[in-house]
Write an enzyme that holds these catalytic residues in place. Structure first.
Site, PDB file in Angstrom:
ATOM      1  N   GLU A  17      -1.939  -8.852   0.622  1.00  0.00           N
ATOM      2  CA  GLU A  17      -0.930  -7.822   0.309  1.00  0.00           C
ATOM      3  C   GLU A  17       0.283  -8.017   1.216  1.00  0.00           C
ATOM      4  O   GLU A  17       0.142  -8.151   2.429  1.00  0.00           O
ATOM      5  CB  GLU A  17      -1.523  -6.425   0.510  1.00  0.00           C
ATOM      6  N   THR A  49       3.826  -4.540  -2.491  1.00  0.00           N
ATOM      7  CA  THR A  49       3.917  -3.077  -2.499  1.00  0.00           C
ATOM      8  C   THR A  49       5.212  -2.606  -3.183  1.00  0.00           C
ATOM      9  O   THR A  49       6.177  -3.371  -3.331  1.00  0.00           O
ATOM     10  CB  THR A  49       3.859  -2.492  -1.072  1.00  0.00           C
ATOM     11  N   TYR A  50       5.195  -1.342  -3.554  1.00  0.00           N
ATOM     12  CA  TYR A  50       6.310  -0.726  -4.297  1.00  0.00           C
ATOM     13  C   TYR A  50       6.565   0.635  -3.670  1.00  0.00           C
ATOM     14  O   TYR A  50       5.628   1.437  -3.508  1.00  0.00           O
ATOM     15  CB  TYR A  50       5.866  -0.562  -5.754  1.00  0.00           C
ATOM     16  N   HIS A  78       2.462  -3.912  -7.225  1.00  0.00           N
ATOM     17  CA  HIS A  78       1.984  -2.527  -7.244  1.00  0.00           C
ATOM     18  C   HIS A  78       3.028  -1.739  -8.031  1.00  0.00           C
ATOM     19  O   HIS A  78       4.202  -2.102  -8.046  1.00  0.00           O
ATOM     20  CB  HIS A  78       1.932  -1.931  -5.831  1.00  0.00           C
ATOM     21  N   GLY A 109       1.014   7.116  -6.170  1.00  0.00           N
ATOM     22  CA  GLY A 109       2.023   7.127  -5.098  1.00  0.00           C
ATOM     23  C   GLY A 109       2.196   8.534  -4.552  1.00  0.00           C
ATOM     24  O   GLY A 109       1.737   9.509  -5.151  1.00  0.00           O
ATOM     25  N   ASP A 110       2.822   8.621  -3.400  1.00  0.00           N
ATOM     26  CA  ASP A 110       3.123   9.924  -2.788  1.00  0.00           C
ATOM     27  C   ASP A 110       4.628  10.126  -2.854  1.00  0.00           C
ATOM     28  O   ASP A 110       5.380   9.259  -2.401  1.00  0.00           O
ATOM     29  CB  ASP A 110       2.676   9.937  -1.318  1.00  0.00           C
ATOM     30  N   HIS A 148     -10.106  10.089  -0.879  1.00  0.00           N
ATOM     31  CA  HIS A 148      -8.653  10.282  -0.842  1.00  0.00           C
ATOM     32  C   HIS A 148      -8.316  11.619  -0.175  1.00  0.00           C
ATOM     33  O   HIS A 148      -9.041  12.607  -0.351  1.00  0.00           O
ATOM     34  CB  HIS A 148      -8.097  10.249  -2.279  1.00  0.00           C
ATOM     35  N   LYS A 164     -10.096   6.430 -14.272  1.00  0.00           N
ATOM     36  CA  LYS A 164      -9.105   5.341 -14.278  1.00  0.00           C
ATOM     37  C   LYS A 164      -9.705   4.083 -14.918  1.00  0.00           C
ATOM     38  O   LYS A 164      -9.021   3.357 -15.633  1.00  0.00           O
ATOM     39  CB  LYS A 164      -8.646   5.035 -12.841  1.00  0.00           C
ATOM     40  N   GLN A 211      -0.858  -0.228  16.629  1.00  0.00           N
ATOM     41  CA  GLN A 211      -0.919  -0.474  15.185  1.00  0.00           C
ATOM     42  C   GLN A 211      -2.195   0.136  14.590  1.00  0.00           C
ATOM     43  O   GLN A 211      -2.161   0.734  13.515  1.00  0.00           O
ATOM     44  CB  GLN A 211      -0.905  -1.985  14.941  1.00  0.00           C
TER      45      GLN A 211
HETATM   46  P1  FAD Z   1      -4.761   9.005  -8.118  1.00  0.00           P
HETATM   47  O1  FAD Z   1      -5.798   8.078  -8.630  1.00  0.00           O
HETATM   48  O2  FAD Z   1      -3.949   9.741  -9.114  1.00  0.00           O
HETATM   49  O3  FAD Z   1      -5.491  10.030  -7.146  1.00  0.00           O
HETATM   50  C1  FAD Z   1      -4.740  10.894  -6.313  1.00  0.00           C
HETATM   51  C2  FAD Z   1      -5.574  12.143  -5.997  1.00  0.00           C
HETATM   52  O4  FAD Z   1      -5.705  12.957  -7.166  1.00  0.00           O
HETATM   53  C3  FAD Z   1      -7.013  11.856  -5.536  1.00  0.00           C
HETATM   54  O5  FAD Z   1      -7.360  12.831  -4.605  1.00  0.00           O
HETATM   55  C4  FAD Z   1      -7.849  12.008  -6.801  1.00  0.00           C
HETATM   56  O6  FAD Z   1      -9.164  12.415  -6.534  1.00  0.00           O
HETATM   57  C5  FAD Z   1      -7.070  13.082  -7.583  1.00  0.00           C
HETATM   58  N1  FAD Z   1      -7.052  12.857  -9.043  1.00  0.00           N
HETATM   59  C6  FAD Z   1      -6.977  11.651  -9.664  1.00  0.00           C
HETATM   60  N2  FAD Z   1      -6.902  11.842 -11.013  1.00  0.00           N
HETATM   61  C7  FAD Z   1      -6.900  13.174 -11.225  1.00  0.00           C
HETATM   62  C8  FAD Z   1      -6.828  13.989 -12.390  1.00  0.00           C
HETATM   63  N3  FAD Z   1      -6.729  13.456 -13.609  1.00  0.00           N
HETATM   64  N4  FAD Z   1      -6.834  15.350 -12.222  1.00  0.00           N
HETATM   65  C9  FAD Z   1      -6.915  15.907 -10.993  1.00  0.00           C
HETATM   66  N5  FAD Z   1      -7.001  15.165  -9.840  1.00  0.00           N
HETATM   67  C10 FAD Z   1      -6.984  13.828  -9.958  1.00  0.00           C
HETATM   68  N6  FAD Z   1       1.506   3.732  -2.196  1.00  0.00           N
HETATM   69  C11 FAD Z   1       2.790   3.358  -2.415  1.00  0.00           C
HETATM   70  O7  FAD Z   1       3.691   4.189  -2.389  1.00  0.00           O
HETATM   71  N7  FAD Z   1       3.120   2.048  -2.694  1.00  0.00           N
HETATM   72  C12 FAD Z   1       2.187   1.081  -2.749  1.00  0.00           C
HETATM   73  O8  FAD Z   1       2.505  -0.082  -2.998  1.00  0.00           O
HETATM   74  C13 FAD Z   1       0.805   1.436  -2.508  1.00  0.00           C
HETATM   75  N8  FAD Z   1      -0.179   0.517  -2.556  1.00  0.00           N
HETATM   76  C14 FAD Z   1      -1.477   0.901  -2.383  1.00  0.00           C
HETATM   77  C15 FAD Z   1      -2.491  -0.079  -2.480  1.00  0.00           C
HETATM   78  C16 FAD Z   1      -3.827   0.270  -2.311  1.00  0.00           C
HETATM   79  C17 FAD Z   1      -4.903  -0.793  -2.438  1.00  0.00           C
HETATM   80  C18 FAD Z   1      -4.175   1.618  -2.005  1.00  0.00           C
HETATM   81  C19 FAD Z   1      -5.611   2.003  -1.787  1.00  0.00           C
HETATM   82  C20 FAD Z   1      -3.175   2.601  -1.908  1.00  0.00           C
HETATM   83  C21 FAD Z   1      -1.829   2.247  -2.096  1.00  0.00           C
HETATM   84  N9  FAD Z   1      -0.796   3.192  -2.019  1.00  0.00           N
HETATM   85  C22 FAD Z   1       0.507   2.820  -2.231  1.00  0.00           C
HETATM   86  C23 FAD Z   1      -1.094   4.586  -1.664  1.00  0.00           C
HETATM   87  C24 FAD Z   1      -1.285   5.509  -2.892  1.00  0.00           C
HETATM   88  O9  FAD Z   1      -0.110   5.539  -3.676  1.00  0.00           O
HETATM   89  C25 FAD Z   1      -1.623   6.909  -2.380  1.00  0.00           C
HETATM   90  O10 FAD Z   1      -2.880   6.890  -1.738  1.00  0.00           O
HETATM   91  C26 FAD Z   1      -1.548   8.043  -3.412  1.00  0.00           C
HETATM   92  O11 FAD Z   1      -1.694   9.274  -2.689  1.00  0.00           O
HETATM   93  C27 FAD Z   1      -2.664   8.034  -4.449  1.00  0.00           C
HETATM   94  O12 FAD Z   1      -2.476   7.104  -5.412  1.00  0.00           O
HETATM   95  P2  FAD Z   1      -3.665   6.824  -6.475  1.00  0.00           P
HETATM   96  O13 FAD Z   1      -3.157   5.863  -7.444  1.00  0.00           O
HETATM   97  O14 FAD Z   1      -4.926   6.541  -5.774  1.00  0.00           O
HETATM   98  O15 FAD Z   1      -3.742   8.296  -7.149  1.00  0.00           O
END
Ligand code: FAD
Length: 283
Positions: A17, A49-50, A78, A109-110, A148, A164, A211
């Protein structure tokens, strides 16, 4: 090469990554040279990353294209859907496909501070379904061996992870962690939930104690006490601290491989030396 093909070989495949450097073109050129050098270890893919909210969209897409065309490695961009509408998402992904991209890591994403999340999708499962409908991309999603941060509880996090996969994802890349026991327990939960896709553990080679603390606060990974004590003995970025990081990562990876990991996803933080030495060890 698509994700399903990559992880069907029976061998443990390494993926890397990287992030698009913010500063200037020289940094991006340096990163490309490093990737060309690492090409000898045949990494399965390089994920890029994005920035959530689209802050890095051009830099991310630009780096993905260069990885594909110049480094001759398989990129996996991503993509985060917060603050994005369907029109933008579709055109961004179609553009990646036109450039020859075959895989994507689909994320929620956040939302960045100050942004209201007015995106088209409220969670990553909806993004996965959309990508499946509109493109031919192979889709990976994120998983969290220590749950999470926003999940109601671990069971609900696994429930939504399954959603998913049911929407069309074919691989899970995990958040970084340092305690393999937590990952093995996570695999058990995944198995129980009838999720049958490769789960690729995320490993961060740690350079120094600062870190270690920063990344774990950001990602919520717990730090085993003995690991913390080992870093405490060394000055930041000293030779000893770097060697320790390489040694710890190698040990962690060895145990994962011995337990049948299909892949290892290295959070490189664009660091050449640690990545090189770890890949060389397993080559
Ligand atoms: P989701 O799968 O949507 O989950 C988010 C939360 O909502 C979880 O608590 C889950 O339990 C809950 N949830 C999921 N689906 C539902 C539903 N249908 N109804 C109700 N609740 C639900 N961030 C970046 O900004 N850029 C990046 O490039 C990036 N790369 C990443 C790479 C990896 C390998 C990982 C593990 C994380 C990365 N992240 C990145 C961080 C990620 O964007 C955050 O952790 C974000 O908060 C959650 O994204 P997610 O896709 O897991 O969300």
């Amino acid at each position: 090469m698509k994700l399903t093909e990559i992880y069907s070989s029976g061998k443990t495949r390494f993926s890397l990554e990287v992030f698009p450097p913010k500063e200037n073109k020289n940094k991006e050129n340096d990163l490309l040279s490093t990737l060309r050098e690492l090409e000898r270890f045949r990494p399965a893919l390089v994920s890029v990353t994005y920035g959530a909210g689209g802050s890095s969209r051009e830099k991310s897409a630009g780096l993905v294209k260069r990885i594909n065309n110049e480094a001759k490695l398989t990129p996996m961009p991503h993509f985060t859907c917060v603050c994005s509408n369907t029109q933008f998402i579709e055109s961004y992904l179609k553009e990646l496909e036109r450039e020859g991209v075959e895989n994507i890591l689909a994320l929620k994403g956040d939302p960045p501070k100050g942004f209201n999340d007015e995106g088209a999708f409220s969670h990553a499962d909806e993004l996965v379904a959309f990508i499946k409908d509109k493109t031919n991309l192979s889709i990976a999603v994120a998983g969290y061996p220590e749950c999470h941060k926003d999940a109601k509880d671990f069971d609900s996090d696994i429930y939504f992870l399954k959603k998913k996969i049911d929407c069309g994802a074919c691989a899970i890349f995990t958040q970084l962690f340092f305690d393999n026991k937590k990952f093995f327990a996570y695999l058990e939960k995944i198995k129980k939930a009838n999720i049958n896709v490769p789960v690729i553990p995320g490993i961060l080679p740690v350079k120094n104690i600062a870190q270690l603390q920063k990344m774990t606060i950001m990602c919520g990974a717990s730090i085993p006490l003995d690991m913390l004590h080992k870093y405490e003995r060394f000055e930041d970025n000293s030779e000893d601290s770097i060697k320790l990081g390489i040694e710890i990562a190698i040990k962690q990876i060895e145990e994962l491989i011995d337990n049948g990991a299909n892949g290892i996803h290295l959070y490189t933080l664009n660091q050449r030396r640690m990545t090189y030495e770890i890949l060389q060890h397993f080559n």
